[in-house]
Design a protein around this motif. Structure first.
Motif, PDB file in Angstrom:
ATOM      1  N   ARG A 213       8.247  -9.977  -6.079  1.00  0.00           N
ATOM      2  CA  ARG A 213       7.568  -9.809  -4.947  1.00  0.00           C
ATOM      3  C   ARG A 213       7.689  -8.333  -4.669  1.00  0.00           C
ATOM      4  NH1 ARG A 213       6.687 -14.142  -6.217  1.00  0.00           N
ATOM      5  NH2 ARG A 213       6.803 -16.182  -5.078  1.00  0.00           N
ATOM      6  N   ALA A 215       5.440  -5.411  -4.471  1.00  0.00           N
ATOM      7  CA  ALA A 215       3.935  -5.225  -4.433  1.00  0.00           C
ATOM      8  C   ALA A 215       3.620  -4.007  -5.241  1.00  0.00           C
ATOM      9  CB  ALA A 215       3.458  -5.396  -3.040  1.00  0.00           C
ATOM     10  N   SER A 247      -5.384  -4.397  -2.488  1.00  0.00           N
ATOM     11  CA  SER A 247      -5.474  -5.318  -1.238  1.00  0.00           C
ATOM     12  C   SER A 247      -3.829  -5.602  -1.157  1.00  0.00           C
ATOM     13  CB  SER A 247      -6.129  -6.494  -1.946  1.00  0.00           C
ATOM     14  OG  SER A 247      -5.536  -7.281  -2.842  1.00  0.00           O
ATOM     15  N   TYR A 248      -3.159  -5.074  -1.993  1.00  0.00           N
ATOM     16  CA  TYR A 248      -1.663  -5.473  -1.772  1.00  0.00           C
ATOM     17  C   TYR A 248      -1.255  -4.656  -0.593  1.00  0.00           C
ATOM     18  CZ  TYR A 248      -1.737  -7.211  -6.391  1.00  0.00           C
ATOM     19  OH  TYR A 248      -2.148  -7.840  -7.665  1.00  0.00           O
ATOM     20  N   GLY A 249      -0.263  -5.228   0.082  1.00  0.00           N
ATOM     21  CA  GLY A 249       0.551  -4.575   1.332  1.00  0.00           C
ATOM     22  C   GLY A 249       1.843  -3.879   0.657  1.00  0.00           C
ATOM     23  N   GLY A 250       2.181  -2.978   1.673  1.00  0.00           N
ATOM     24  CA  GLY A 250       3.605  -2.317   1.358  1.00  0.00           C
ATOM     25  C   GLY A 250       3.173  -1.065   0.413  1.00  0.00           C
ATOM     26  N   ARG A 256      -2.208   4.381  -2.896  1.00  0.00           N
ATOM     27  CA  ARG A 256      -3.678   4.318  -2.699  1.00  0.00           C
ATOM     28  C   ARG A 256      -4.414   5.246  -3.335  1.00  0.00           C
ATOM     29  NH1 ARG A 256      -4.746   0.558   0.565  1.00  0.00           N
ATOM     30  NH2 ARG A 256      -2.946  -0.956   1.651  1.00  0.00           N
ATOM     31  N   THR A 290       2.653   7.332   4.628  1.00  0.00           N
ATOM     32  CA  THR A 290       3.252   6.211   4.190  1.00  0.00           C
ATOM     33  C   THR A 290       4.018   6.366   2.756  1.00  0.00           C
ATOM     34  OG1 THR A 290       1.492   5.080   3.707  1.00  0.00           O
ATOM     35  CG2 THR A 290       2.466   4.689   5.790  1.00  0.00           C
ATOM     36  N   ASP A 292       6.188   4.343  -0.503  1.00  0.00           N
ATOM     37  CA  ASP A 292       6.938   3.097  -1.092  1.00  0.00           C
ATOM     38  C   ASP A 292       7.855   3.391  -2.353  1.00  0.00           C
ATOM     39  OD1 ASP A 292       5.639   3.129  -4.043  1.00  0.00           O
ATOM     40  OD2 ASP A 292       3.802   2.746  -3.166  1.00  0.00           O
TER      41      ASP A 292
END
Length: 441
Positions: A213, A215, A247-250, A256, A290, A292
């Motif tokens: 999980r 992303a 389309s994935y979150g996080g 991006r 943001t 990740d």
């Protein structure tokens, strides 16, 4: 306080005041009496004894073990000994809860010990994580073949440690690290020209991302699958992968940025110029600040620097036929790269931007300007000439082979240099030549 025993064997041991040590002594002596002194005589460890007396045995033990137990308590079969005692048996005293508590404590301790034995040091995991981060951040300066070997060695080491632990958190962490090494292997395979293997390794990365999980890892894998697809002439598939990844979150801003740049290239390959321009603008958006854990915290090859973005958008502009924008983006990539410390500069980005700059100038029939732009390209060591650069350079060679340039000295000289540059590159020597032909714009 007393509780009913679980087995007749437990009652008999309690009646005869047989602690485990006494039981073990009598069990072994009976075995010697029945079978003689043999290393094959049955034995009973303390944990097994607790299982026998606690009613936790499924089925019966081996025939020799049953024979010993029946000899210890004549008149009782093994099946009776392991069954619940009869309630009306007056010879057997009530089971003492103290013994039951002791048994439970021992079993719990043994279980914890088994779990501890099936784990690895957190320091080991930290070291493996540091090695993955180091490889990702050094990737830009490595030859693709060397990077592949390093990533594969690291992958095998992570797998070895995964087999040694049953701790869920450690398993999860090692799976993420496995996914990151698979991602680096996929990039290296692509850089070497092995497109089918790059695709398989990217799918492997996606599986690890999905299983954990995580992303950002899934998104990175889909982005890689996208550019493998459009380099293989499958532009619609490339666009679908890039859209799914977005389309994935996080995901952070860097993730991006990379995915929009890939999607813009796919649109350009499809001839959708309006969408390509719109997506280029999205790739240049500063975002929401943001981050990740992959594209930012690990970074390196998982990142997507400003100069890399400029180089990518330059290539997209060339596919759209916009030589002016392509030249501006390629120039910008080279300037940004020059602002970095020497050991942080990517030869691949420099060579790619130089090739795009040269091609943009050729589209304006500026051969002298193209020759000047290509000068950094010839200094790239042969082993660092990766697929993206080789494809850009081969495109220049095809352009210079047009009848318009026949008989001209400088175009002929540049064409010969391009052919030599490409001929000794790993994708040309190692990868299938058809893969390189499929992506000619």
């Amino acid at each position: 306080m007393r509780s009913e025993p679980r087995t007749l064997l437990a009652k008999l041991c309690d009646r005869d005041k047989l602690t485990y040590r006494r039981f073990d002594k009598r069990f072994n002596e009976t075995g010697v009496r029945l079978f003689g002194h043999s290393p094959n005589n049955p034995t009973c460890g303390e944990t097994q004894f607790r299982r026998w007396t606690g009613g936790k045995l499924t089925g019966l033990p081996g025939p020799e073990t049953c024979h010993v137990l029946e000899a210890m308590w004549p008149g009782h079969t093994a099946a009776q000994l392991f069954a619940a005692p009869l309630a009306d048996d007056p010879q057997v005293p009530v089971f003492d809860l103290e013994e039951r508590v002791h048994m439970t404590a021992r079993e719990a301790h043994d279980g914890a010990g088994a779990t501890a034995a099936a784990s690895i040091s957190d320091n080991t995991i930290d070291e493996l994580r540091d090695q993955v981060v180091s490889l990702a951040r050094r990737y830009h300066g490595l030859a693709a073949a060397g990077a592949y070997e390093a990533a594969d060695t690291l992958r095998r080491e992570i797998e070895r440690h995964r087999d040694r632990t049953q701790v869920p958190f450690q398993q999860q962490t090692l799976m993420i690290l496995n996914g990151q090494t698979a991602a680096l292997l996929s990039v290296a395979a692509f850089d070497l020209g092995y497109f089918p293997s790059a695709r398989t390794l990217a799918r492997t990365t996606a599986v690890y991302g999905e299983s954990t999980r995580f992303a950002p890892l899934q998104a990175y894998a889909d982005g890689t699958l996208a550019y493998v697809a459009y380099h293989s002439g499958q532009s619609s598939e490339a666009l679908a992968k890039a859209r799914r990844a977005l389309s994935y979150g996080g995901l952070g801003d860097v993730a991006r940025r990379r995915l929009h740049a890939i999607a813009a290239r796919a649109y350009a390959h499809l001839g959708d110029i309006a969408s390509a321009r719109r997506t280029i603008r999205l790739s240049e958006d500063r975002g929401q600040d943001t981050r990740d854990e992959l594209h930012d915290e690990v970074g390196g090859e998982f990142g997507f620097s400003e100069e890399r973005l400029a180089m990518s958008n330059s290539t997209t502009a060339l596919l759209m036929g916009d030589a002016e924008q392509a030249e501006a983006e390629a120039d910008r990539a080279i300037v940004l790269l020059g602002q970095r410390a020497q050991d942080e500069q990517s030869p691949h980005v420099l060579a790619g931007a130089a090739a795009d700059l040269a091609y943009a100038r050729l589209l304006s029939d500026n051969v002298e300007g193209a020759a000047e732009a290509l000068s950094p390209l010839w200094d790239v060591p042969a082993e660092q000439r990766k697929t993206g650069v080789v494809v850009r350079t081969a495109r220049i060679g095809r352009h210079l082979a047009r009848p318009h340039y026949h008989g001209s000295q400088l175009p002929s000289q540049l064409r010969e240099q391009v052919e030599e540059f490409t001929r000794v590159s790993p994708p040309y020597r190692l990868g299938p030549s058809m893969a390189l032909l499929a992506i000619a714009p």
